[in-house]
Design an enzyme around this catalytic site. Structure first.
Site, short mmCIF file in Angstrom:
data_model
loop_
_atom_site.label_atom_id
_atom_site.label_comp_id
_atom_site.label_asym_id
_atom_site.label_seq_id
_atom_site.Cartn_x
_atom_site.Cartn_y
_atom_site.Cartn_z
N ARG A 163 -5.37 -1.92 8.59
CA ARG A 163 -6.50 -2.82 8.31
C ARG A 163 -6.06 -3.91 7.34
O ARG A 163 -5.02 -3.79 6.69
CB ARG A 163 -7.71 -2.04 7.78
CG ARG A 163 -7.40 -1.17 6.60
CD ARG A 163 -8.63 -0.44 6.07
NE ARG A 163 -8.21 0.46 5.02
CZ ARG A 163 -7.94 1.75 5.18
NH1 ARG A 163 -8.11 2.31 6.36
NH2 ARG A 163 -7.52 2.49 4.18
N TRP A 186 2.94 7.91 -2.61
CA TRP A 186 4.37 8.04 -2.97
C TRP A 186 4.48 8.91 -4.23
O TRP A 186 5.32 9.80 -4.30
CB TRP A 186 4.94 6.65 -3.21
CG TRP A 186 6.40 6.59 -3.53
CD1 TRP A 186 7.43 6.42 -2.65
CD2 TRP A 186 7.00 6.68 -4.85
NE1 TRP A 186 8.62 6.40 -3.31
CE2 TRP A 186 8.39 6.56 -4.67
CE3 TRP A 186 6.50 6.84 -6.14
CZ2 TRP A 186 9.29 6.58 -5.74
CZ3 TRP A 186 7.39 6.89 -7.21
CH2 TRP A 186 8.77 6.76 -7.00
N ARG A 246 -11.54 1.37 -9.35
CA ARG A 246 -10.62 2.45 -9.76
C ARG A 246 -10.84 2.81 -11.23
O ARG A 246 -11.50 2.07 -11.96
CB ARG A 246 -9.19 2.01 -9.51
CG ARG A 246 -8.99 1.75 -8.03
CD ARG A 246 -7.56 1.58 -7.66
NE ARG A 246 -7.47 1.45 -6.21
CZ ARG A 246 -6.41 1.70 -5.49
NH1 ARG A 246 -5.30 2.09 -6.08
NH2 ARG A 246 -6.42 1.56 -4.19
N GLY A 253 0.13 5.32 -4.48
CA GLY A 253 -0.48 6.57 -4.93
C GLY A 253 0.10 7.75 -4.15
O GLY A 253 0.47 8.78 -4.75
N GLU A 298 0.84 -12.86 12.89
CA GLU A 298 1.37 -11.67 13.57
C GLU A 298 1.34 -10.53 12.56
O GLU A 298 1.62 -10.74 11.37
CB GLU A 298 2.80 -11.91 14.03
CG GLU A 298 2.93 -13.00 15.08
CD GLU A 298 2.28 -12.62 16.41
OE1 GLU A 298 2.24 -11.42 16.73
OE2 GLU A 298 1.81 -13.54 17.10
N ASN A 357 -10.58 -3.51 -6.33
CA ASN A 357 -9.81 -2.52 -7.10
C ASN A 357 -10.41 -2.22 -8.48
O ASN A 357 -10.00 -1.26 -9.13
CB ASN A 357 -8.35 -2.95 -7.25
CG ASN A 357 -7.54 -2.79 -5.99
OD1 ASN A 357 -6.58 -3.51 -5.75
ND2 ASN A 357 -7.91 -1.82 -5.16
N SER A 365 -8.15 -5.18 4.82
CA SER A 365 -8.72 -4.94 3.48
C SER A 365 -8.99 -6.23 2.71
O SER A 365 -8.61 -6.34 1.53
CB SER A 365 -7.79 -4.02 2.66
OG SER A 365 -7.59 -2.82 3.33
N ASP A 394 0.83 -1.21 0.00
CA ASP A 394 0.00 0.00 0.00
C ASP A 394 0.86 1.27 0.00
O ASP A 394 1.98 1.26 0.52
CB ASP A 394 -0.88 -0.04 1.26
CG ASP A 394 -2.00 0.97 1.19
OD1 ASP A 394 -2.29 1.49 0.10
OD2 ASP A 394 -2.59 1.25 2.25
N GLY A 395 0.32 2.32 -0.58
CA GLY A 395 0.97 3.63 -0.51
C GLY A 395 1.61 4.09 -1.80
O GLY A 395 2.29 5.13 -1.83
N ARG A 437 1.91 -4.52 6.63
CA ARG A 437 1.20 -3.48 5.88
C ARG A 437 1.94 -2.15 6.07
O ARG A 437 1.93 -1.58 7.17
CB ARG A 437 -0.25 -3.32 6.33
CG ARG A 437 -0.94 -2.24 5.50
CD ARG A 437 -2.44 -2.29 5.54
NE ARG A 437 -2.97 -1.46 4.47
CZ ARG A 437 -4.18 -1.56 3.97
NH1 ARG A 437 -4.99 -2.47 4.42
NH2 ARG A 437 -4.59 -0.76 3.01
C1 FPP Z 1 -2.47 0.09 -3.10
O1 FPP Z 1 -1.83 1.34 -2.97
C2 FPP Z 1 -1.82 -0.64 -4.17
C3 FPP Z 1 -2.45 -1.23 -5.19
C4 FPP Z 1 -3.92 -1.22 -5.34
C5 FPP Z 1 -1.70 -1.89 -6.28
C6 FPP Z 1 -0.50 -2.66 -5.85
C7 FPP Z 1 0.20 -3.07 -7.06
C8 FPP Z 1 1.53 -3.00 -7.24
C9 FPP Z 1 2.50 -2.59 -6.20
C10 FPP Z 1 2.10 -3.43 -8.56
C11 FPP Z 1 2.32 -4.89 -8.49
C12 FPP Z 1 2.97 -5.34 -9.72
C13 FPP Z 1 3.43 -6.55 -9.87
C14 FPP Z 1 4.12 -6.88 -11.10
C15 FPP Z 1 3.28 -7.60 -8.84
P1 FPP Z 1 -2.52 2.67 -3.48
O2 FPP Z 1 -2.04 2.97 -4.83
O3 FPP Z 1 -3.97 2.58 -3.28
O4 FPP Z 1 -1.88 3.71 -2.52
P2 FPP Z 1 -2.52 5.04 -1.94
O5 FPP Z 1 -3.43 4.58 -0.82
O6 FPP Z 1 -1.32 5.78 -1.46
O7 FPP Z 1 -3.25 5.73 -3.05
#
Ligand code: FPP
Length: 239
Positions: free
Chosen positions: A192, A24, A70, A22, A205, A67, A194, A19-20, A186
């Site tokens: 959470r 970043w 989105r 977006g 753990e 997801n 999710s 997570d994170g 996480r």
């Molecule tokens: C949640 O963070 C992340 C996701 C919904 C996507 C996770 C996917 C990847 C890291 C790419 C995986 C790729 C491969 C090849 C395995 P968010 O974007 O919702 O973060 P935010 O809460 O900061 O917006």
């Protein structure tokens, strides 16, 4: 390698909610997609680190059943990252990691489903970390899938009511034959689950961190493992 880690007491199975991405990207005034790309690269770094440490199973949450809400652009971009990774994985033979996708893959574009089958087949003899990529995965959806399977078996006369046990359910979810996650991580400051591995996490753990996923380093994983090794796991037993 961090010498505070006891290699004889490693978690067998680690789950990560990536997570994170977006946030970043936002911090850097970049599009969300740049965050997912950085997150995908970091997934490769962390998977390699798990393999070097000797972690047997790693499950990463890459796309949840929720997801789909989105934007189409974001979903398409994530699918392109999965495509790129699955195609690249043809060159990963020397990494000795086994790839498995967990989730309802029938809903994914057909070419991705084919790439998944190819990557799973190509890596099936690898002896290093088993990497479960959770794509179109939801813990509740997984339980519905298991319940439907059992109902069908009951209808066919292949299972009796007495045989419907916790093990019967564990045997019919995507991670059948795998140990439950010992440690779930996480990052990004959220506390959470999710809908991630809700059945399997009964005695996991948890380790939370404020670091955003693309910045989560192998040394952060080491800290999570060290913290895990200091926990007293009783599984409901008395002290
Ligand atoms: C949640 O963070 C992340 C996701 C919904 C996507 C996770 C996917 C990847 C890291 C790419 C995986 C790729 C491969 C090849 C395995 P968010 O974007 O919702 O973060 P935010 O809460 O900061 O917006």
């Amino acid at each position: 390698m961090n010498d505070q880690i006891d290699l004889n007491r490693l978690p067998r199975h680690i789950g990560v909610i990536m997570d994170g991405n977006g946030r970043w990207a936002k911090k850097r005034l970049l599009p969300r997609m740049a965050g997912h790309s950085a997150g995908a690269n970091n997934f490769k770094t962390i998977a390699r680190h798990c393999n070097e440490l000797g972690i047997k199973y790693l499950t990463v949450y890459a796309f949840s059943t929720e997801n789909w809400k989105r934007s189409k652009d974001e979903v398409d971009n994530l699918f392109n990252l999965f495509r790129d990774y699955l195609i690249d994985s043809r060159n990963f033979k020397d990494e000795n990691m086994r790839l498995k996708v967990i989730g309802d893959i029938d809903m994914l574009p057909k070419d991705i489903v084919e790439l998944i089958h190819e990557a799973e087949e190509n890596s099936k003899d690898a002896t290093g970390t088993v990497v479960n990529l959770a794509i179109n995965y939801g813990g509740r959806d997984e339980l519905v899938y298991a319940v439907k399977k059992i109902a069908q078996e009951y209808k066919n006369g292949d299972i009796s009511i007495e045989d419907i046990t916790e093990k019967a359910i564990s045997d019919r979810i995507y991670t059948a034959d795998q140990p439950d996650p010992d440690l779930i991580i996480r990052p990004s400051g959220e506390f959470r689950l999710s809908n991630f591995m809700i059945w399997q996490s009964a005695y996991s753990e948890f380790w939370f961190s404020n670091v955003l996923w693309p910045d989560f380093k192998p040394s952060d994983l080491d800290q999570a493992i060290i913290a895990y090794q200091q926990r007293d796991r009783r599984f409901g037993d008395a002290k």
